[in-house]
Design an enzyme around this catalytic site. Sequence first.
Site, PDB file in Angstrom:
ATOM      1  CG  ASP A  69      40.758  25.590  46.030  1.00  0.00           C
ATOM      2  OD1 ASP A  69      39.649  25.381  45.504  1.00  0.00           O
ATOM      3  OD2 ASP A  69      41.698  24.753  45.995  1.00  0.00           O
ATOM      4  CB  SER A  70      36.928  28.068  42.670  1.00  0.00           C
ATOM      5  OG  SER A  70      35.889  28.224  43.607  1.00  0.00           O
ATOM      6  CG  ASP A 108      38.077  24.180  48.715  1.00  0.00           C
ATOM      7  OD1 ASP A 108      37.619  23.093  49.099  1.00  0.00           O
ATOM      8  OD2 ASP A 108      37.872  24.649  47.574  1.00  0.00           O
ATOM      9  CE  LYS A 138      35.333  21.369  48.371  1.00  0.00           C
ATOM     10  NZ  LYS A 138      36.509  21.335  47.471  1.00  0.00           N
ATOM     11  CD  GLU A 140      41.404  20.029  45.184  1.00  0.00           C
ATOM     12  OE1 GLU A 140      42.355  19.571  44.508  1.00  0.00           O
ATOM     13  OE2 GLU A 140      40.797  21.072  44.890  1.00  0.00           O
ATOM     14  CD  GLU A 206      35.948  19.697  40.339  1.00  0.00           C
ATOM     15  OE1 GLU A 206      36.207  19.921  41.524  1.00  0.00           O
ATOM     16  OE2 GLU A 206      36.220  20.496  39.420  1.00  0.00           O
TER      17      GLU A 206
HETATM   18  N1  LIG Z   1      34.522  29.202  37.523  1.00  0.00           N
HETATM   19  C1  LIG Z   1      34.950  28.012  37.945  1.00  0.00           C
HETATM   20  N2  LIG Z   1      34.140  26.956  37.865  1.00  0.00           N
HETATM   21  C2  LIG Z   1      34.555  25.748  38.318  1.00  0.00           C
HETATM   22  O1  LIG Z   1      33.773  24.779  38.239  1.00  0.00           O
HETATM   23  C3  LIG Z   1      35.843  25.650  38.896  1.00  0.00           C
HETATM   24  C4  LIG Z   1      36.658  26.793  38.956  1.00  0.00           C
HETATM   25  N3  LIG Z   1      36.189  27.950  38.469  1.00  0.00           N
HETATM   26  N4  LIG Z   1      37.922  26.760  39.439  1.00  0.00           N
HETATM   27  C5  LIG Z   1      38.393  25.572  40.107  1.00  0.00           C
HETATM   28  C6  LIG Z   1      37.820  24.371  39.513  1.00  0.00           C
HETATM   29  C7  LIG Z   1      38.271  24.043  38.128  1.00  0.00           C
HETATM   30  N5  LIG Z   1      37.136  23.366  37.585  1.00  0.00           N
HETATM   31  C8  LIG Z   1      36.924  23.040  36.272  1.00  0.00           C
HETATM   32  C9  LIG Z   1      37.092  23.955  35.277  1.00  0.00           C
HETATM   33  C10 LIG Z   1      36.894  23.635  33.965  1.00  0.00           C
HETATM   34  C11 LIG Z   1      36.536  22.363  33.610  1.00  0.00           C
HETATM   35  C12 LIG Z   1      36.351  22.014  32.161  1.00  0.00           C
HETATM   36  O2  LIG Z   1      36.600  22.812  31.295  1.00  0.00           O
HETATM   37  N6  LIG Z   1      35.879  20.811  31.838  1.00  0.00           N
HETATM   38  C13 LIG Z   1      35.581  20.412  30.475  1.00  0.00           C
HETATM   39  C14 LIG Z   1      36.443  19.273  30.043  1.00  0.00           C
HETATM   40  C15 LIG Z   1      36.101  17.927  30.593  1.00  0.00           C
HETATM   41  C16 LIG Z   1      36.885  16.800  29.921  1.00  0.00           C
HETATM   42  O3  LIG Z   1      37.387  16.982  28.845  1.00  0.00           O
HETATM   43  O4  LIG Z   1      36.964  15.724  30.516  1.00  0.00           O
HETATM   44  C17 LIG Z   1      34.084  20.140  30.351  1.00  0.00           C
HETATM   45  O5  LIG Z   1      33.558  20.250  29.237  1.00  0.00           O
HETATM   46  O6  LIG Z   1      33.433  19.881  31.376  1.00  0.00           O
HETATM   47  C18 LIG Z   1      36.368  21.420  34.615  1.00  0.00           C
HETATM   48  C19 LIG Z   1      36.554  21.759  35.941  1.00  0.00           C
HETATM   49  C20 LIG Z   1      36.101  23.286  38.566  1.00  0.00           C
HETATM   50  N7  LIG Z   1      36.364  24.437  39.379  1.00  0.00           N
HETATM   51  C1  LIG Z   2      34.372  23.312  42.513  1.00  0.00           C
HETATM   52  C2  LIG Z   2      34.228  23.245  43.996  1.00  0.00           C
HETATM   53  C3  LIG Z   2      33.820  21.878  44.468  1.00  0.00           C
HETATM   54  C4  LIG Z   2      35.493  23.696  44.674  1.00  0.00           C
HETATM   55  O1  LIG Z   2      36.244  22.949  45.247  1.00  0.00           O
HETATM   56  C5  LIG Z   2      35.812  25.125  44.584  1.00  0.00           C
HETATM   57  O2  LIG Z   2      34.957  25.922  44.153  1.00  0.00           O
HETATM   58  O3  LIG Z   2      36.931  25.493  44.959  1.00  0.00           O
HETATM   59 MG   LIG Z   3      38.134  23.848  45.561  1.00  0.00          MG
END
Ligand SMILES: Nc1nc(=O)c2c([nH]1)NC[C@@H]1CN(c3ccc(C(=O)N[C@@H](CCC(=O)O)C(=O)O)cc3)CN21
Ligand SMILES: CC(C)C(=O)C(=O)O
Ligand SMILES: [Mg+2]
Length: 288
Positions: A69-70, A108, A138, A140, A206
Site C-alpha cells: 500500500d506504499s 497489502d 498481508k 497490519e 517493521e
Molecule cells: N518509500 C517508502 N519507504 C518505506 O519504507 C515506506 C513507505 N515509503 N511508505 C509506507 C511506509 C512508511 N514507512 C516509513 C517511512 C519513514 C520512516 C522514517 O522516517 N523513519 C525514521 C524515524 C525512526 C524513529 O524515529 O523511530 C528513521 O530514521 O528510520 C519509517 C517508516 C515504511 N514504508
Molecule cells: C514497507 C512494506 C513492508 C509495506 O508494507 C509496504 O511497502 O506497503
Molecule cells: Mg504496507
Amino acid sequence: MSSEQRAPYANSAAEADEAPSATTPAKIRTHHLAQAKAEGRRFSMLTAYDTLMAEVFDEAGVETLLVGDSAANNVMGHATTLPITLDEMIVFAKSVVSGAKRALVVVDLPFGSYEASVEQAVTTGVRLMKESGVHAVKLEGGAYYADHVRALTAAGVPVIGHIGFTPQSEHALGGYRVQGRGDAAQALIEDALALEAAGAFCVLMEMVPAAAAARVDEALSVPTIGIGAGNATTGQVLVWQDLLGLRRGRLPRFVKQYADLRSVVHDAVTAYRSDVASGAFPDTEHSF
Ligand SMILES: Nc1nc(=O)c2c([nH]1)NC[C@@H]1CN(c3ccc(C(=O)N[C@@H](CCC(=O)O)C(=O)O)cc3)CN21
Ligand SMILES: CC(C)C(=O)C(=O)O
Ligand SMILES: [Mg+2]
C-alpha cells in the site's frame, strides 16, 4: 542465549550469489519460505507496483514481491498509505502478477478494507485473489486480528501478519516510531505467536529493535521478514524506490541505497531534452 550468538541464518557465499536455476523451484510457494527458515536460508522481498519492474526483480531472483500500500506514497503521491483504495490496489496487483514468473506475489490489504469485521476481511482477501491473481495477502495488526487471519486462511487466502510499526496506524501510534522497545518486546512476541496460531504463514516486522525481532523469529516456527528489524529475520523487505535511489529526501535509517536511479534518469532525460531542442533527435536513423 543472546541473538548475537544464535546466528540462525547462514547462507553460504555461493548460495547467496546463486541466481535462480533449474534446481530452484519454478514457482516460489509459501512452503518454500517455510523451507528456507527450516534450512537456515534467508530470502528477499521487494515492493513492486508495475509489470516491468516486477519482471526485473523476478529475473534477479527476488523470492517474493510485495504490492505494498506504499504505492500510495511512491506511485500516487499521497503523504501516507491511508488514502489508497482496494480498487487501486487491484490495478497495481494485476500489473505485478503479469510481470512475475517465479516470485510469490503478496498484496497489502489497504486501510479500511478489513478492519471492520472478519467478513469484510474475507470478502476483501477473496476479491484480491480472484481479480488480481496474487498468491497471498498481508494485513497490519497482531493478536486483535487473529480471527480475521484464521478466516482468511480457512478461505484459502494465505496471510502475512505485519507487526511493529504499522504505517496505516501512524496517527494512532503517534508518528513513525520504533515499536517493541523494552517491555513492549514481550507484546510483540505475543502478537506474532497469535498470528502464527491463527494460520499466518509468515510474520513481517517493521522498525523494531534487532534483539526483539530475533526473539520473535526464535519463538515462531513460521518464517519472519524484517524492515528495520535487524539481521535475524528469515527475510528482508525494502521499498524499491528506496533501494534504487529514485526517491528524493531523507531516507529512513533502515534503507540501504544500492543505486542512484534518480540521477541516472535525470541525466538521460536532460540529454533527450537537449537533443530535441538542438534538433539532434530524431536523426535519420530514427526517422522513416
Ligand atoms: N518509500 C517508502 N519507504 C518505506 O519504507 C515506506 C513507505 N515509503 N511508505 C509506507 C511506509 C512508511 N514507512 C516509513 C517511512 C519513514 C520512516 C522514517 O522516517 N523513519 C525514521 C524515524 C525512526 C524513529 O524515529 O523511530 C528513521 O530514521 O528510520 C519509517 C517508516 C515504511 N514504508
Ligand atoms: C514497507 C512494506 C513492508 C509495506 O508494507 C509496504 O511497502 O506497503
Ligand atoms: Mg504496507
